[in-house]
Design a protein around this motif. Structure first.
Motif, short mmCIF file in Angstrom:
data_model
loop_
_atom_site.label_atom_id
_atom_site.label_comp_id
_atom_site.label_asym_id
_atom_site.label_seq_id
_atom_site.Cartn_x
_atom_site.Cartn_y
_atom_site.Cartn_z
N GLY A 689 1.00 -1.18 -0.01
CA GLY A 689 -0.21 -0.03 -0.05
C GLY A 689 0.91 1.26 0.11
O GLY A 689 0.25 2.45 -0.29
N GLY A 690 2.17 1.11 0.08
CA GLY A 690 2.98 2.21 -0.09
C GLY A 690 2.71 3.25 1.30
O GLY A 690 3.66 4.08 1.27
N TYR A 691 2.35 2.85 2.16
CA TYR A 691 2.20 3.83 3.37
C TYR A 691 3.40 4.01 4.02
O TYR A 691 3.73 5.23 4.66
CB TYR A 691 1.37 3.07 4.51
CG TYR A 691 -0.08 2.93 4.03
CD1 TYR A 691 -0.93 3.93 3.66
CD2 TYR A 691 -0.49 1.66 3.82
CE1 TYR A 691 -2.29 3.66 3.03
CE2 TYR A 691 -1.99 1.24 3.27
CZ TYR A 691 -2.68 2.59 3.01
OH TYR A 691 -4.07 2.50 2.53
N ARG A 692 4.55 3.23 4.21
CA ARG A 692 5.61 3.32 4.84
C ARG A 692 6.40 4.36 3.88
O ARG A 692 7.06 5.09 4.61
CB ARG A 692 6.45 2.17 5.09
CG ARG A 692 5.76 1.56 5.99
CD ARG A 692 6.68 0.10 6.43
NE ARG A 692 5.76 -0.93 7.36
CZ ARG A 692 6.32 -1.68 7.85
NH1 ARG A 692 7.63 -2.10 7.94
NH2 ARG A 692 5.38 -2.47 9.08
N ARG A 693 6.40 4.24 2.72
CA ARG A 693 7.23 5.45 1.81
C ARG A 693 6.49 6.60 2.08
O ARG A 693 7.42 7.70 2.16
CB ARG A 693 6.86 4.63 0.43
CG ARG A 693 7.39 5.78 -0.65
CD ARG A 693 8.84 6.12 -0.81
NE ARG A 693 9.65 4.73 -0.66
CZ ARG A 693 10.95 4.97 -0.36
NH1 ARG A 693 11.33 5.62 0.16
NH2 ARG A 693 11.66 3.63 -0.31
N GLN A 694 5.24 6.71 2.11
CA GLN A 694 4.70 7.92 2.42
C GLN A 694 5.16 8.56 3.62
O GLN A 694 5.23 9.77 3.78
CB GLN A 694 3.03 7.65 2.28
CG GLN A 694 2.37 8.98 2.58
CD GLN A 694 1.03 8.66 3.34
OE1 GLN A 694 0.92 8.01 4.06
NE2 GLN A 694 -0.22 9.21 2.52
#
Lengths: 708, 179
Positions: A689-694
């Motif tokens: 979901g890419g939350y950590r990148r965010q």
């Protein structure tokens, strides 16, 4: 007001009635008017009419779009702010001590203003300022170099508004005067900031001012120094301090699966380009925003307990203990039927693309996920409360989708009546063994209908016993009653999420629907017993407003947090091993006791379970049970270094450190934004979901706007 | 360690004030001046003056202080430029909230413009007070501090303004909320 003697009383000619209807009268005046109303039906009718007209007028006027200031205007204001800041600090003293001097300088600066090029030149020619003092001055928040500040007004203040130029001269005069006394002043300011101790009576005003401005924690109930003007409301949070294991072997708290704080912080950083108020930073909610790869629970347990211990990244001599719970996942197709009642705030304040519109779009995503056995009702509330959609089976999704389209905002809020109606509808369609939940969506502005927060909370507490759970979805900004909403969700056996984008709406209502809607266990409490033989002191990170007394752990009457399907809950303890100095904050409570190391180690732990670090105990109730069950895990420290920790561990540590920086916590140790970004990067793992990148991006954003 | 510390500390109350009052003041000034561009300059100047105040001197009467200063500057500008234009009823571009069906949207627009037209038909002073009360949420007392009218005079003006509005709108009690 004044009826003549021959004429009968004409309510329509009495301005007091209008004032009364608009809530403008004090208690005594109100009583008089109420006496009139008591025996005059026409007067009562008139008051109603005034209120109706007022509400229509107010809701239409609130909808009017205002022209915003341009970035050019903002720049001018910004530079005035910075000049103002500096002015504030010294102007008062300067005024008293050297009025005459100021007048001379005023003249000098006005010359400088007409010759902008001289501003910079004069700066470099001014008496040398040691670098160190510039540095410390800057660290206290001084704006750009003076040369720039002098330049700015001549370039940007529009000539159309001449008073501005005159007044800008004044503040520049002060700036200049300040420059003269800067060195002396610097030491003074630094001292005030660090000590927060009143000096001589004449300094007192300044100092009170300084502490109010600088120390968010002074502002009980309003940690954001600007909170008085922005009506977002955030409660004060004080970091948990280190506790010595010999004196306080037990640490007890309620779990919390809320995630709102992270979304709120993101909003502040990304939209407002500034750090959030400290009170908005709830570290546990930030950590719990992210998913961690904990093991599935075994057997009948509603959740698994996962413990990991490694070095603490912001205090290298300390250990960091991560306790992770994971709720059993109930698959969508085997989940019980849902009886959902949306309680939607359609007051004027919700009329905004990031409020009602966003809510409607998010809800549509949810409606599309539901199936024939589920039901949805929608209750709206504003000046009046109404059932927009009676409880409708999801066989007829289109009806609900259409009705959602029709919702429009207008009127003022009365949260109380809406909550009553929503719980009533939920009770009427109660599904035994199913998901029965009221979902309150609002910006939290319960502004009409004398709904005091405590009253609302009490109401929710009684409703909780009906078996209907509560979710609170927060929207928008400028008016968010963060603290009210968190408390409501807390008391209502529920959760609180803040929705700032359609992505977040999807995350909360669709991806985590299981967790948001299906409660796996309720009143989940954690009690950790530390072994003084292996722990000098410990500190729970976050969960400040979830702490429980140690007796509460075994008290089934004490309410605590819920855990939903697939939810993960993470708590971090920072542990000081024996032989390491305990950070100063612990000193207070030990003032009249001998330091722990002089005491004899706890005999029992030494002999019986010598190598154990701690015991983790959990109590929970099945969603429909009244008696709790106990789970227990003993934990030893394998001595893992930070580098060997799992990526989940690293990531959660990075989030905690980020929270501590944003909160300016005294326990942040060596943490900096840059370090946090690095740690998070190391812990980014699979990142579904890419939350950590965010998150990494957000940390970098924070660094660019805050740079503490 | 940097310049921006200001933003998170003592500059914050100012910034919050700007955030919070910017839209209200630009709207208010636009109505006074009948010219959004000039209004923005006036609001800018209002905030610049705010920056020179001590927080504790004004924070308990922030709203009326800002509106009063904004009003004075606006009146000043009008006087200087001798363009005492009456309040115009030019509607500032309004975004229609997405959602309502076309017919509903139209109905809503009609009603809005009906309300705005009704307000525009009031005497100038009443318009100003109606807006301060219902658009900007100021109390009678706050309004009186801005306009220097007495509180009872404010009450009197508002009472009559509402009466005219009610007559023009013939308020339908069932309308405010969809149900």
């Amino acid at each position: 007001m004044m009826e003549t003697n021959d004429m009968p009383y004409q309510p329509a000619e009495d301005p007091d009635l209008t004032a009364y209807a608009l809530g403008e009268l004090d208690a005594e005046q109100s009583k008089k008017v109420e006496a009139k109303l008591g025996d005059d039906a026409r007067a009562r009718e008139f008051v109603d009419q005034v209120r109706q007209t007022a509400s229509v007028v107010a809701s239409e006027l609130k909808n009017e779009q205002a022209p915003g200031l341009t970035s050019q205007h903002h720049r001018v204001i910004e530079s005035a702010m910075q000049r103002g800041d500096r002015t504030q600090r010294t102007l008062r003293r300067v005024r008293v001590i050297c009025l005459a001097l100021a007048a001379i300088i005023l003249l000098a600066v006005s010359v400088g203003l007409f010759l902008p090029g001289l501003g910079a030149a004069r700066y470099s020619a001014s008496p040398a300022v040691p670098d160190a003092s510039r540095f410390s001055y800057n660290s206290l928040g001084a704006p750009a170099p003076y040369g720039d500040a002098l330049h700015e007004p001549t370039e940007t203040v529009p000539s159309a508004v001449s008073p501005g130029n005159r007044n800008n001269l004044n503040s520049n005069a002060a700036t200049n005067a300040e420059r003269n006394s800067r060195l002396k002043d610097l030491g003074y300011v630094v001292e005030e900031h660090n000590n927060r101790v009143a000096g001589t009576p004449t300094d007192h005003v300044t100092m009170g001012d300084m502490t109010t401005l600088f120390d968010g924690e002074q502002l009980v109930g309003a940690p954001d120094p600007g909170a008085a003007f922005n009506t977002d409301t955030f409660d004060k949070i004080k970091d948990n301090s280190f506790k010595r294991a010999t004196d306080h072997p037990l640490s007890t708290f309620s779990i919390d699966v809320d995630t709102a704080s992270y979304a709120i912080i993101r909003r502040f950083l990304n939209r407002n380009h500034r750090a959030p108020p400290r009170g908005a930073v709830r570290i546990e909610e930030m950590i719990n925003y992210f998913r961690y790869d904990y093991t599935q629970p075994a057997g009948d347990d509603p959740f698994s307990v996962n413990v990991e211990i490694a070095g603490c990244p912001w205090a290298f001599k300390h250990r960091l203990v991560r306790i992770g719970l994971r709720g059993r996942r109930v698959e969508q197709d085997v989940r019980p039927s849902a009886n959902l009642v949306f309680l939607i705030d359609v007051s004027g304040s919700m009329r905004s693309p990031d409020k009602l519109d966003l809510l409607k779009r998010s809800m549509k995503l949810l409606v599309n996920e539901l199936d024939g056995d589920d039901r949805i009702a929608i209750v709206v509330y504003a000046s009046a409360t109404g059932l927009a959609i009676p409880s409708t089976s999801m066989d007829r999704k289109q009806t609900v989708l259409h009705a959602l389209d029709q919702l429009a905002a207008g009127g003022s809020t009365n949260g109380g009546a809406g909550i009553e109606l929503a719980y009533k509808v939920a009770a009427e369609h109660f599904i035994e063994g199913g998901i029965n939940r009221v979902i309150l969506a609002t910006d939290g502005d319960f502004n009409v209908g004398v709904t005091s927060q405590s009253k609302l909370v009490r109401m929710i507490e009684t409703k909780r016993r009906s078996g209907v759970f509560l979710s609170v979805l927060g929207f928008g900004q400028g008016n968010l009653k963060d603290s009210t909403m968190e408390k409501l969700a807390d008391k209502g056996n529920g959760n609180y999420a803040y929705i700032d984008s359609l992505d977040e709406g999807r995350k909360v209502l669709v991806e985590q629907m299981g967790g948001t809607l299906i409660t796996i266990a309720k009143d989940v409490k954690i009690q950790v017993e530390f072994n003084p033989a292996n722990v000098a002191a410990y500190r729970l990170i976050g969960y400040e407003n979830r702490l429980l007394a140690k007796e509460d752990f075994n008290d089934d009457a004490k309410d605590a947090g819920e855990i939903g399907s697939g939810h993960t809950v993470t708590a971090l303890y920072e542990v000081v091993p024996p032989g390491i100095e305990v950070p100063v904050a612990a000193v207070d409570e030990l003032r009249y006791e001998r330091p722990a190391k002089e005491k004899k180690p706890h005999r029992k732990s030494e002999t019986a379970h010598g190598d154990e670090l701690m015991t983790i105990k959990l109590r929970y109730k099945q969603p429909d049970a009244e008696r709790s069950r106990l789970m227990r895990t003993h934990v030893s420290d394998p001595g893992t270094g930070y580098a060997q920790a799992t990526s989940d561990f690293k990531f959660s540590a990075a989030v905690a450190a980020f929270g501590m920086i944003l909160r300016d916590s005294p326990y942040r140790g060596t943490a900096t934004y840059g370090a946090v970004a690095e740690l998070a990067e190391e812990g980014i793992g699979e990142d579904k979901g890419g939350y950590r990148r965010q998150f990494v991006d957000l940390v970098l954003k924070a660094r660019s706007v805050d740079n503490r | 360690m940097s310049l921006m510390d200001t933003s998170s500390r003592d500059g914050l109350w100012l910034r919050s004030a700007v955030d919070h009052y910017e839209r209200g003041l630009t709207l208010y000034a636009s109505r006074l001046l009948g010219d959004p561009d000039r209004a923005l300059d006036v609001v800018q100047e209002t905030f610049c003056r705010l920056c020179r105040q001590r927080r504790q001197d004004i924070e308990d009467h922030m709203a009326q202080w800002l509106f009063a200063v904004c009003r004075n500057i606006a009146l000043d500008v009008m006087r200087k430029e001798s363009r005492m234009k009456p309040l115009t009823d030019t509607r500032i571009a309004s975004e229609e909230a997405a959602g309502p069906s076309p017919s509903q949207a139209m109905e809503q627009r009609d009603r809005e413009s009906q309300v705005l037209n009704a307000i525009a038909s009031l005497p100038t002073r009443q318009q100003e007070i109606v807006r301060m009360k219902f658009q900007h949420g100021l109390s009678y007392r706050q309004i009186s501090e801005v306009t220097k009218d007495s509180v009872s005079n404010v009450g009197y003006l508002l009472h009559h303004a509402l009466k005219s509005l009610r007559e023009q709108l013939n308020t339908d009690p069932a309308r405010p909320v969809r149900s």
